[in-house]
Enzyme design. Structure first.
Site, short mmCIF file in Angstrom:
data_model
loop_
_atom_site.label_atom_id
_atom_site.label_comp_id
_atom_site.label_asym_id
_atom_site.label_seq_id
_atom_site.Cartn_x
_atom_site.Cartn_y
_atom_site.Cartn_z
N SER A 24 13.66 1.60 -25.79
CA SER A 24 14.63 1.48 -24.40
C SER A 24 13.91 0.41 -23.52
O SER A 24 12.77 0.06 -23.46
CB SER A 24 14.34 2.93 -23.76
OG SER A 24 14.73 2.69 -22.53
N THR A 41 23.66 -0.55 -23.81
CA THR A 41 24.21 0.85 -23.53
C THR A 41 25.47 0.32 -22.26
O THR A 41 25.02 -0.16 -21.72
CB THR A 41 22.90 1.44 -22.91
OG1 THR A 41 22.12 1.73 -23.80
CG2 THR A 41 23.63 2.86 -22.54
N TYR A 94 19.77 -2.79 -20.90
CA TYR A 94 20.63 -2.49 -19.79
C TYR A 94 20.72 -3.74 -19.18
O TYR A 94 20.03 -4.67 -19.06
CB TYR A 94 19.89 -1.47 -18.72
CG TYR A 94 20.02 -0.06 -19.11
CD1 TYR A 94 21.14 0.70 -19.40
CD2 TYR A 94 18.86 0.51 -19.38
CE1 TYR A 94 21.45 1.88 -19.77
CE2 TYR A 94 18.65 1.91 -19.77
CZ TYR A 94 20.00 2.64 -19.71
OH TYR A 94 20.03 3.98 -20.11
C1 FMN Z 1 15.02 11.79 -21.61
C2 FMN Z 1 16.11 10.80 -22.28
C3 FMN Z 1 16.07 9.47 -21.83
C4 FMN Z 1 17.06 8.66 -22.34
N1 FMN Z 1 16.80 7.08 -21.93
C5 FMN Z 1 17.88 6.31 -22.52
C6 FMN Z 1 17.82 5.06 -22.24
O1 FMN Z 1 16.69 4.58 -21.68
N2 FMN Z 1 18.78 4.23 -22.81
C7 FMN Z 1 19.70 4.60 -23.44
O2 FMN Z 1 20.42 4.08 -23.85
N3 FMN Z 1 19.75 6.04 -23.69
C8 FMN Z 1 18.97 6.76 -23.21
N4 FMN Z 1 18.88 8.14 -23.35
C9 FMN Z 1 20.17 8.64 -24.46
C10 FMN Z 1 19.59 8.62 -26.03
O3 FMN Z 1 19.50 7.40 -26.31
C11 FMN Z 1 20.60 9.47 -26.69
O4 FMN Z 1 22.09 8.94 -26.66
C12 FMN Z 1 20.65 11.09 -26.74
O5 FMN Z 1 19.39 11.46 -26.20
C13 FMN Z 1 20.99 11.62 -27.97
O6 FMN Z 1 21.19 12.88 -27.80
P1 FMN Z 1 20.18 14.10 -28.23
O7 FMN Z 1 19.00 14.06 -27.07
O8 FMN Z 1 20.97 15.45 -28.09
O9 FMN Z 1 19.51 13.62 -29.59
C14 FMN Z 1 17.92 9.03 -23.17
C15 FMN Z 1 18.10 10.39 -23.56
C16 FMN Z 1 17.21 11.27 -22.99
C17 FMN Z 1 17.13 12.72 -23.46
#
Ligand code: FMN
Length: 359
Positions: A106, A155, A129
């Site tokens: 990320s 994203t 981002y």
């Molecule tokens: C704590 C957390 C932080 C996240 N940070 C990002 C991020 O920095 N960039 C991003 O594209 N998605 C982020 N996501 C989304 C994840 O990439 C992903 O789409 C999602 O967690 C998938 O679902 P799951 O947690 O049910 O497996 C984040 C999700 C969580 C839970």
């Protein structure tokens, strides 16, 4: 006792993590309908097994953008691994490497993308981002290229940060000992801790570009030769546009239910995206994968690989790199078992005929 499934990892992680970090990791937006929808939709889909197929050998291997992998289970980009482990994303990368997975790092990491690359022996993609200041983004792209990342994951579902009410209540921000690992100087400014306000939302809404359009994808393609994967697509219309604008991959995602409330479950959106992309881009899915059978359903409906968000954070919080590798091993073993019992000896043999969608 060692956990034997993801739910047990989640329970242990809830005990180990500081309450504010646990809330940040587990939350969805508003009433968390989208968060729950991801799980509910998997549960509503039933499998149509075939029998008397030789499943004495099961091949889990696949390729993503030409990269050979022993497993179709990848690591989704999640922010702030420093809340779960002192080594942060470097520890996650070690676990991913041990498991032979691919990690998407990320932008919002506590360790720098170079440190993560040094810690990893597995293939890496970099999640991007787009900042209002495009130079900030371009600098990240150059650094990712130099550090050996193999693709960029743009994203696109974060025009604003979703309203995560626990974070607002907790005044969520980075504790003073953690930093935005990818930024120095002014851009290092970090989400502050303020009661009644999500510091992360303030940060994201101030710095990320909410005027973004498909032009951003053209711009990104014009500045880099790395393949681009678009993350956060849920409709046929946007899948077609992504292909038209040169995306090589699409991640069907609703950000783990943390952005739009009352959005579709990702597994519900997958078939229309697969049909619309028409082979023009590889399709992946994340959101709510907690069992091997969930992965099997997504792969059967046309995903080439699936990504795990929170389960990796639970593994990291409970047992560092070993926990990350064990979470992946558990899910790989469950997927392998499911493939044997539905009569599909390889990922390529999985198809929509194995799945009964709810009417
Ligand atoms: C704590 C957390 C932080 C996240 N940070 C990002 C991020 O920095 N960039 C991003 O594209 N998605 C982020 N996501 C989304 C994840 O990439 C992903 O789409 C999602 O967690 C998938 O679902 P799951 O947690 O049910 O497996 C984040 C999700 C969580 C839970």
């Amino acid at each position: 006792m060692e956990p034997i499934n993801i739910a047990e990892y989640e329970e242990l992680a809830a005990e180990r993590l500081a309450p504010v970090a646990w809330d940040y990791y587990r939350s969805g937006s508003d009433d968390e309908r989208t968060l729950h929808a991801n799980r509910d939709a998997f549960e509503r889909i039933k499998l149509r097994p075939r029998v008397l197929v030789d499943v004495s050998r099961i091949a889990l291997g696949t390729t993503v953008l030409g990269i050979d992998l022993p497993t179709p289970l990848l690591i989704a980009p999640t922010a702030y691994h420093g809340l779960a482990h002192p080594e942060g994303e470097c520890e996650t990368a070690r676990g991913a490497s041990a498991a032979g997975s691919l990690m998407v790092a990320s932008t919002m990491s506590n360790r720098s993308l170079e440190e993560v690359a040094d810690a990893a022996t597995c293939p890496l993609w970099f999640q991007l981002y787009v900042y209002r200041d495009r130079q900030v983004t371009e600098d990240l792209v150059r650094r990712a290229e130099t550090a050996g990342y193999r693709a960029l994951v743009l994203t696109v579902d974060t025009a604003r940060l979703g309203r995560r009410e626990r974070d607002i209540r907790n005044g969520f921000g980075l504790p003073p000992h953690l930093h935005m690992g990818n930024f120095e100087g002014a851009a290092r400014e970090q989400p502050g801790q303020e009661p009644g306000l999500s510091g992360l939302a303030v940060y994201a809404n101030a710095l990320l570009d909410s005027s973004l359009t498909w032009e951003a994808l053209d711009w990104l393609r014009s500045i880099t030769a790395l393949p681009i994967v678009v993350k956060g697509i849920l409709t046929a219309e946007d899948a077609r546009l992504a292909v038209e604008h040169g995306a090589r991959g699409i991640i069907v995602s609703n950000h783990g239910g943390r952005q739009l409330e009352s959005g579709m479950a990702t597994i519900e959106a997958l078939p229309e995206v697969v049909a619309a992309a028409h082979g023009g881009a590889e399709i992946y899915l994340d959101g709510g994968i907690r069992r091997g059978t969930d992965a099997l359903k997504a792969l059967s409906l046309g995903a080439r690989a699936v990504l795990l968000g929170r389960p990796i954070l639970w593994g990291l919080a409970v047992a560092g790199q070993q926990g990350v590798a064990h979470v992946l091993a558990l899910l790989n073993a469950e997927l392998e078992m499911a493939m044997a019992l539905v009569g599909s000896p390889s990922v390529a043999a999985l198809g929509p005929e194995l799945v009964r969608l709810p009417v």
